[in-house]
Design an enzyme around this catalytic site. Sequence first.
Site, PDB file in Angstrom:
ATOM      1  N   LYS A  56       6.668   3.798   1.603  1.00  0.00           N
ATOM      2  CA  LYS A  56       5.622   4.565   0.940  1.00  0.00           C
ATOM      3  C   LYS A  56       4.470   4.910   1.872  1.00  0.00           C
ATOM      4  CE  LYS A  56       6.826   3.572  -3.794  1.00  0.00           C
ATOM      5  NZ  LYS A  56       6.455   3.016  -5.106  1.00  0.00           N
ATOM      6  N   ARG A  83      12.589  -3.321  -4.331  1.00  0.00           N
ATOM      7  CA  ARG A  83      13.335  -2.065  -4.412  1.00  0.00           C
ATOM      8  C   ARG A  83      13.221  -1.368  -3.055  1.00  0.00           C
ATOM      9  NH1 ARG A  83      12.422   3.361  -5.708  1.00  0.00           N
ATOM     10  NH2 ARG A  83      13.999   4.318  -7.065  1.00  0.00           N
TER      11      ARG A  83
END
Length: 275
Positions: free
Chosen positions: A213, A252
Amino acid sequence: MGVVNVTPDSFSDGGQWFGAAAAIEHGLELVAQGADIVDVGGESTRPGAQRVPADEELRRVRPVITELVRAGAVVSIDTMRAQVAEWALEAGVSLVNDVSGGLADPYMPRLVAKAGTPYVVMHWRGHSHDMQTRAIYADVVREVHDELAQRVEAVIAEGVEPSRIVLDPGLGFSKNPAASGPEAHNWQLLASLGELSSIGGRDFPVLVGASRKRYLSKLFDDEGASRPFLENDAATAAITALSAAAGAWCVRVHQVPANADAVRVAAAYRSAQRS
């Protein structure tokens, strides 16, 4: 949890697994590399993304989920739509991963309650097209905790068993990607997983979705040039180790091997700690 984005516009892989055949192959590869769960999604939730129709989301995920379940993989469906989740549950998925925590579709908690399946409830303040305008907090840890508590109460009221709920702090969703200072929302949440997971006298399992991210790229920005997302895998593994050491239930990720190693390192570290 290994990620399979069956989308043409995901921030992390740019549509690499958009085709069904490629997505199925990738999902099986993730399992072979050590993923316990394969998370299949047909709608991008990157910042700025626009929603796709439900029938298109279903068209994308149907063949992938069908083949992965047939192969014996434990599959989760990454969707905000009860219609998509209902089909996926009938097809044999084991978990519903709803980034809206039931806010995008009020029928989702009822569906999950009826199915009796585990349900990931993520902290969410709005859809991708404008979610970053909502990244305003006086105390991000307290506010995310309290908003998750509201969602937990709401989905339990719809019949979801508390033991089936998994919490996700929603890293990157309505969170400022700053690397330091009071606006470093993602880092403050990562440093407070234990506090976030404790709601109403119960400690809920936590899913951490940090992989690749933008707030990781921000750590390594060079004179305004942002590091490409694909270069964040080593940093992701570091977050995985820290999260697992802090007691996270699952991480994840887009690449499994290094993160599986990080989880094992964290497990050994935790087991050696003195009580």
